[in-house]
Enzyme design. Structure first.
Site, short mmCIF file in Angstrom:
data_model
loop_
_atom_site.label_atom_id
_atom_site.label_comp_id
_atom_site.label_asym_id
_atom_site.label_seq_id
_atom_site.Cartn_x
_atom_site.Cartn_y
_atom_site.Cartn_z
N ASP A 25 1.02 -1.29 0.06
CA ASP A 25 0.04 -0.18 0.05
C ASP A 25 0.89 1.01 0.04
OD1 ASP A 25 -3.26 0.28 0.96
OD2 ASP A 25 -1.84 2.04 0.99
N THR A 118 -8.73 -4.28 -18.61
CA THR A 118 -7.37 -5.45 -18.60
C THR A 118 -6.73 -5.32 -19.82
OG1 THR A 118 -9.03 -6.53 -17.09
CG2 THR A 118 -7.25 -7.86 -17.99
N LYS A 196 -19.49 -7.25 -13.25
CA LYS A 196 -19.44 -6.27 -11.92
C LYS A 196 -20.16 -5.14 -12.34
CE LYS A 196 -18.17 -4.75 -8.01
NZ LYS A 196 -18.50 -5.55 -6.87
N GLY A 247 -26.36 5.16 -1.15
CA GLY A 247 -24.85 5.59 -0.82
C GLY A 247 -23.79 4.59 -0.80
N CYS A 250 -20.06 1.96 -3.88
CA CYS A 250 -19.99 0.92 -5.43
C CYS A 250 -21.23 1.19 -6.14
CB CYS A 250 -20.30 -0.37 -4.79
SG CYS A 250 -18.75 -0.79 -3.58
N LYS A 312 -26.26 2.80 5.21
CA LYS A 312 -27.23 1.69 4.93
C LYS A 312 -27.40 1.42 6.62
CE LYS A 312 -24.56 -2.31 3.76
NZ LYS A 312 -24.49 -3.33 2.64
N1 SAJ Z 1 -30.63 0.52 -0.64
C1 SAJ Z 1 -31.86 0.91 -0.60
N2 SAJ Z 1 -32.72 -0.01 -0.86
C2 SAJ Z 1 -32.73 -1.24 -0.97
C3 SAJ Z 1 -31.20 -1.80 -0.78
C4 SAJ Z 1 -30.39 -0.88 -0.64
O1 SAJ Z 1 -32.03 2.16 -0.81
O2 SAJ Z 1 -33.67 -2.06 -1.01
C5 SAJ Z 1 -29.52 1.23 -0.56
C6 SAJ Z 1 -28.70 1.22 0.76
O3 SAJ Z 1 -29.14 1.96 1.64
C7 SAJ Z 1 -27.34 2.09 0.52
C8 SAJ Z 1 -27.18 1.54 -1.23
O4 SAJ Z 1 -28.61 1.24 -1.54
O5 SAJ Z 1 -27.44 3.40 0.55
C9 SAJ Z 1 -26.37 0.49 -1.09
O6 SAJ Z 1 -26.27 -0.73 -0.36
P1 SAJ Z 1 -26.24 -2.18 -0.79
O7 SAJ Z 1 -26.41 -3.09 0.65
O8 SAJ Z 1 -27.21 -2.48 -1.62
O9 SAJ Z 1 -24.84 -2.30 -1.40
P2 SAJ Z 1 -23.38 -2.19 -0.78
O10 SAJ Z 1 -22.86 -0.79 -1.47
O11 SAJ Z 1 -23.22 -2.21 0.46
O12 SAJ Z 1 -22.62 -3.31 -1.68
C10 SAJ Z 1 -22.74 -3.58 -2.78
C11 SAJ Z 1 -23.26 -5.13 -3.20
N3 SAJ Z 1 -23.63 -5.33 -4.56
C12 SAJ Z 1 -24.91 -5.69 -4.71
O13 SAJ Z 1 -25.67 -6.22 -4.00
C13 SAJ Z 1 -25.30 -5.99 -6.44
C14 SAJ Z 1 -22.23 -6.01 -2.84
O14 SAJ Z 1 -22.31 -7.43 -3.38
C15 SAJ Z 1 -20.93 -5.44 -3.67
O15 SAJ Z 1 -19.56 -6.22 -3.22
C16 SAJ Z 1 -20.46 -4.03 -3.23
O16 SAJ Z 1 -21.61 -3.24 -3.77
C17 SAJ Z 1 -19.11 -3.69 -4.19
O17 SAJ Z 1 -18.20 -3.68 -3.58
O18 SAJ Z 1 -19.39 -3.37 -5.27
#
Ligand code: SAJ
Length: 396
Positions: A25, A118, A196, A247, A250, A312
């Protein structure tokens, strides 16, 4: 290369499964903390595992790369001003390992990347080291772990592995099979890159649908939570939850990697991004209107409780949080009204003075639920308060 939210857990898990790891890092503090067995990221259960592998001599960190048999690029890919992906960290990490590459080595990108990255990095490698052409294995393998559940998901999730050649795919699969128990799915690099972006865009579009319904229902006088619960009784309908926006690092970012390169073809993905961004703005406006209405009715300024800052539920991660954005917006235009900021998962914050959630709920005239943290669900409904429930605490 990169000891962040994905690189470090991956390094630790691989080390735990017997792989000798040098974690690199550019941040000396990260390197120092890692070598001291201190986890610099937030991930339950990970620190004990780090200490175990450091003690066993399976993992050590360094600011500089060194000779290895396999190189993994796990650095951030943010976007620039105009939502254009910025692959400069991937390129810098790649250039840093080029001098160490030798025949038979494996080079894998895990960082979320635009399609073609890639291939682009392979070109850079071979322009510097033409003698390695067809002699090293190059692949793309995205991670899909959910923050907070990384130890389980790094091992149990299926993974998509896309090599520049079938031999590269196979070589990368051989590596990951050392610690991944989920199925490894072979493909090519471009499909793996797009996969992805597709996963996170899919979730963004689905959340945007729920958020759009919440805007419609607010105007139509329909309880969106009841509506979604009823619609989901259909065997082929599964609507997600509306909230105060999307938020994290990702889902709110990755769709732009598609829209930047395919603006004409990605209208739905672009609209979903706009809807999810707009939802946070809309929530802030709702709070401001509720404050004005209260003042007109009661001839004094309201006390407002802003419940939740994390991006979240049930985590302490405030990065790229729409809740935090809404709290800032409301504070900017509160005209000295008292604002109580609540985040039960964080002890102190350098910008916001935090208040206990029970105390804030008791004291406030207007209560705004931004993040659906579990403890909030035990609070009793109060008819004497104005409650703006953007995340379905009471589902009213
Ligand atoms: N959210 C909503 N309504 C929902 C679900 C989520 O408003 O029904 C919001 C959450 O509050 C949050 C945002 O979406 O602000 C994202 O939260 P999340 O739990 O959906 O996802 P992340 O960002 O924690 O993780 C995601 C995941 N991707 C998917 O589910 C397709 C995770 O598997 C990935 O590895 C990660 O992104 C990543 O690193 O890309």
């Amino acid at each position: 290369m990169g000891l962040g939210y994905i690189g470090l857990p991956t390094a630790i898990i691989a080390a735990k499964h017997g792989v000798d790891i040098v974690g690199v890092d550019i941040n000396p503090s990260v390197v120092e903390q890692t070598n001291a067995g201190h986890l610099h990221i937030i991930e339950p259960g990970m620190e004990a595992m780090l200490q175990e592998v450091v003690k066993a001599g399976k993992l050590y960190a360094s600011t500089l790369p060194e000779v290895a048999d396999a190189y993994f690029i796990v650095v951030p890919t943010p976007f620039k001003g105009n939502h254009e992906p910025d692959v400069s960290y991937v390129e810098a990490a790649t250039r840093a390992v080029i001098p160490f590459l030798k025949e038979g080595d494996l080079y894998v990108i895990e960082s979320t990347s635009p399609i073609g990255t890639t291939e682009q990095m392979a070109e850079i490698i071979f322009s510097e080291r033409p003698e390695l052409k067809d002699k090293i294995f190059i692949a793309y393998c995205p991670e899909r772990v959910l923050p907070g559940n990384v130890i389980y998901e790094l091992v149990h999730n299926d993974r998509v592995i896309g090599g520049l050649t079938p031999e590269s795919t196979e070589k990368a699969m051989e590596f990951y099979s050392q610690f991944v128990q989920g199925t490894l799915h072979p493909t090519n690099a471009r499909t793996a890159e797009m996969c992805k972006l597709t996963e996170n865009s899919s979730r963004d579009v689905q959340i945007a649908f729920a958020n759009e319904l919440s805007l419609i229902c607010d105007k139509a006088g329909i309880n969106v939570w009841e509506l979604i619960a009823l619609a989901n009784k259909h065997p082929r309908v599964n609507i997600l939850k509306p909230g105060c926006g999307v938020g994290g690092h990702c889902i709110a970012v990755d769709p732009y990697f598609i829209t930047a390169d395919f603006p004409m073809e990605s209208k739905l993905i672009a609209d979903a991004r706009e809807i999810n961004n707009y939802k946070a703005f809309w929530c802030a406006e709702k709070v401001k209107n509720a404050m004005l209405e209260f003042e007109l009715k009661h001839h004094r300024k309201p006390v407002i409780a802003m419940m939740g800052l994390a991006f979240k539920p049930d985590i302490d991660d405030l990065r790229e949080s729409p809740a935090k954005h809404i709290v800032s917006k409301v504070m900017q235009s509160c005209n000295n009204a008292e604002i109580l900021v609540v985040e039960p998962n964080v002890k102190n914050h350098n910008v916001f003075k935090l208040t206990d959630y029970n105390e804030a709920y008791e004291k406030a005239d207007i209560v705004v639920f931004l993040t659906a943290h579990k403890p909030f669900k035990n609070l009793p409904w109060r008819n004497d308060k104005v409650i703006l429930d953007f995340c379905g605490i009471f589902k009213k």
